[in-house]
Motif scaffolding. Structure first.
Motif, short mmCIF file in Angstrom:
data_model
loop_
_atom_site.label_atom_id
_atom_site.label_comp_id
_atom_site.label_asym_id
_atom_site.label_seq_id
_atom_site.Cartn_x
_atom_site.Cartn_y
_atom_site.Cartn_z
N UNK A 71 4.90 -8.72 5.87
CA UNK A 71 5.65 -8.87 4.61
C UNK A 71 5.40 -7.62 3.76
N UNK A 72 6.45 -6.87 3.47
CA UNK A 72 6.26 -5.61 2.74
C UNK A 72 6.57 -5.74 1.25
N UNK A 73 6.66 -6.97 0.75
CA UNK A 73 7.09 -7.14 -0.65
C UNK A 73 6.06 -6.59 -1.64
N UNK A 74 4.77 -6.73 -1.33
CA UNK A 74 3.75 -6.22 -2.27
C UNK A 74 3.82 -4.70 -2.34
N UNK A 75 3.89 -4.06 -1.17
CA UNK A 75 3.95 -2.60 -1.18
C UNK A 75 5.23 -2.10 -1.83
N UNK A 76 6.31 -2.87 -1.69
CA UNK A 76 7.57 -2.48 -2.35
C UNK A 76 7.38 -2.46 -3.87
N UNK A 77 6.68 -3.46 -4.37
CA UNK A 77 6.47 -3.51 -5.83
C UNK A 77 5.53 -2.40 -6.29
N UNK A 78 4.56 -2.07 -5.46
CA UNK A 78 3.67 -0.95 -5.78
C UNK A 78 4.49 0.34 -5.92
N UNK A 79 5.39 0.55 -4.96
CA UNK A 79 6.20 1.78 -4.98
C UNK A 79 7.20 1.76 -6.14
N UNK A 80 7.83 0.62 -6.36
CA UNK A 80 8.83 0.52 -7.44
C UNK A 80 8.21 0.84 -8.80
N UNK A 81 6.94 0.49 -8.97
CA UNK A 81 6.29 0.69 -10.26
C UNK A 81 5.42 1.95 -10.30
N UNK A 82 5.55 2.78 -9.27
CA UNK A 82 4.83 4.06 -9.22
C UNK A 82 3.33 3.88 -9.41
N UNK A 83 2.80 2.84 -8.82
CA UNK A 83 1.35 2.61 -8.87
C UNK A 83 0.74 3.13 -7.57
N UNK B 93 -8.66 -3.30 0.53
CA UNK B 93 -10.01 -3.65 0.94
C UNK B 93 -10.05 -3.94 2.43
N UNK B 94 -10.96 -3.29 3.12
CA UNK B 94 -11.16 -3.61 4.53
C UNK B 94 -12.13 -4.79 4.60
N UNK C 91 -3.47 -9.99 10.96
CA UNK C 91 -2.30 -10.71 10.45
C UNK C 91 -2.19 -10.65 8.93
N UNK C 92 -3.31 -10.48 8.25
CA UNK C 92 -3.30 -10.50 6.79
C UNK C 92 -3.90 -9.20 6.25
N UNK C 93 -3.48 -8.84 5.03
CA UNK C 93 -4.05 -7.67 4.36
C UNK C 93 -4.61 -8.10 3.00
N UNK C 94 -5.61 -7.37 2.56
CA UNK C 94 -6.28 -7.70 1.30
C UNK C 94 -6.30 -6.46 0.40
N UNK C 95 -5.74 -6.62 -0.78
CA UNK C 95 -5.79 -5.57 -1.80
C UNK C 95 -6.56 -6.07 -3.01
N UNK C 96 -7.05 -5.14 -3.81
CA UNK C 96 -7.78 -5.50 -5.02
C UNK C 96 -7.20 -4.72 -6.20
N UNK D 31 0.75 -11.33 4.12
CA UNK D 31 0.95 -11.15 5.57
C UNK D 31 1.30 -9.71 5.88
N UNK D 32 0.76 -9.23 6.95
CA UNK D 32 1.01 -7.84 7.34
C UNK D 32 2.49 -7.59 7.61
#
Lengths: 128, 313
Positions: free
Chosen positions: B177-189, B29-30, B120-125, B174-175
């Protein structure tokens, strides 16, 4: 560390509010009432007029007779030897106001007419 | 009856997930992201918002509206208590007006600062019927949490939107911190595109800047639940209280689908009632839109005054 903590994490401040030179008007009735309220303390006390978020229309006025605060950040207007303090933060919202005084049992007291206000609440204390 | 468009709840079009992923979709989300820090940010926000923010504690979440003095919605804010600070999410397009409003009324004797957190921060939904299942797939360690709280997993905070009944989850991190995107990729989402979010949000009647444009009352656009009538004064409170006491909510937001393009703006239906189409987009061979419509318009097929067939959901 937490989402907002830790080293190297700095955030830009959202821009400061605009500042203008303030002028105000005060009716004779307001001058008399204010002078009476001051009770001869004009040397040590000031009238501080401010605006802050609140009320039904967005912003609320506040008027108080207080011991003279540190003048930094304030604009000082002298009316009949009474010093009126208005903070730079409130200068855009309060520039051009007219302070009046109504001597009536209901709805009486100090009142502010504000040319910057597009709308005022029925009680007269809130504006937008 | 026209077929249903893409639907995150029913997973009728598999645009996001692979294999047996939950029926929910992920989007970035922007948003407008601000951080209030200093002397009493909750009390200050409480003077402005339609919801009670005064008791927002560390780990708490409050969703509320910014309205004008005529009761029209100017922004939808989600407030997250982080220690003595508050993260404020809002609609990106309305950011300048909202930030101006938030800073203009700070009392002169309060040391209260609004920071820009957009970089500094990112927002996903995560949006859909099984949003909770998807967040648990990404974060198996996460437990249950109520609507008015968030959970922190490292530097990632996860919470539910308070009016979507668990079908909309916000993730802020936090921008750096790549842990959320890592989990997205690990779970093929996969992460959906803006165009897909537009379709999904219209299906779910989820308002954006196109609805929150300062011309609609909260109940007109499905946001009436974010108005508290007993918290005290805020801009628009008199109007909302009057509408509530008179029981005169006349409009609501509806989803429209059609095989023909749906024009933005006001249009008249056969029979004379008028609707206001606020958002519209194309999906496959169909079109989907959101409209503010009189409550007496019933669900099902309707014809416009020029003979166009709409399906109202």
């Amino acid at each position: 560390m937490g989402i907002l903590g830790g080293g190297g994490f700095t955030l830009p401040v959202v821009s400061e509010v605009e500042v203008v030179d303030v002028s105000i008007d005060m009716t004779d009735a307001a001058r008399s009432a204010l002078s009476a309220s001051m009770g001869g303390d004009e040397d040590t006390h000031v009238l501080l007029i401010s605006a802050q978020s609140g009320g039904c229309s967005g912003y609320m006025y506040d008027m108080a007779i207080v011991e003279a605060p540190d003048a930094s950040g304030f604009q000082i207007i002298e009316i009949d030897k009474i010093r009126v303090f208005i903070h730079n933060k409130d200068s855009v919202m309060l520039n051009g106001i007219r302070v009046d005084y109504k001597d009536s049992l209901m709805g009486g007291g100090f009142q502010i007419e504000n040319p910057n206000a597009s709308k005022s609440c029925g009680c007269g204390q809130s504006f937008s | 009856m026209l077929p249903s468009p893409v639907d995150a709840d029913n997973h009728s079009v598999d645009i996001m997930s692979k294999s047996e992923s939950p029926k929910a979709l992920v989007f970035e989300s922007k948003s407008s992201i601000s951080i209030f820090s200093g002397d009493g940010p909750a009390d200050h926000l409480n003077n402005i918002l339609t919801g009670d923010v005064s008791k927002l504690a560390d780990g708490g979440r409050v969703d509320a509206l910014v309205c004008d003095s005529n009761g029209r919605v100017r922004d939808v804010l989600s407030c997250f208590g982080i220690g003595d600070e508050i993260i404020v999410l809002g609609i990106y397009e309305n950011m300048a007006d909202t930030r101006s409003l938030l800073t203009a009324g700070i009392p002169w004797n309060k040391d209260l600062v609004l920071y820009d957190g957009n970089d500094a921060l990112r927002h996903f939904m995560i949006h859909g019927e099984e949003a909770m299942e998807l967040i648990k797939l990404l974060y198996p360690e996460i437990g249950e949490f109520p609507d008015n709280k968030f959970v922190s997993i490292g530097d990632v905070i996860v919470s539910k939107n308070s009016i979507s009944h668990g079908r909309h989850i916000d993730i802020i991190y936090r921008s750096d911190d790549d842990s959320f995107m890592s989990r997205i990729l690990e779970n093929s989402v996969d992460v959906g595109a803006y165009e897909e979010w537009e379709v999904v949000r219209m299906q779910s009647r989820f308002p954006s800047a196109k609805e929150v444009d300062g011309t609609h009352l909260p109940s007109d656009i499905g946001l009436g639940e974010l108005v508290s009538l007993n918290k005290g004064c805020y801009p628009g409170q008199e109007i909302h209280a009057r509408l509530d006491s008179r029981g005169s909510e006349k409009k609501h937001i509806v989803t429209i689908t059609s095989y023909e393009p749906i024009a933005l703006g006001k249009s008249r239906l056969e029979g004379g009632l008028a609707i206001e189409v606020t958002s519209a987009t194309e999906f496959g061979d169909r079109h989907i839109a959101l409209a503010v419509a009189p409550k007496q318009i019933s669900k099902g097929p309707v014809l416009t005054s020029i003979g166009q067939e709409y399906e109202i959901a």
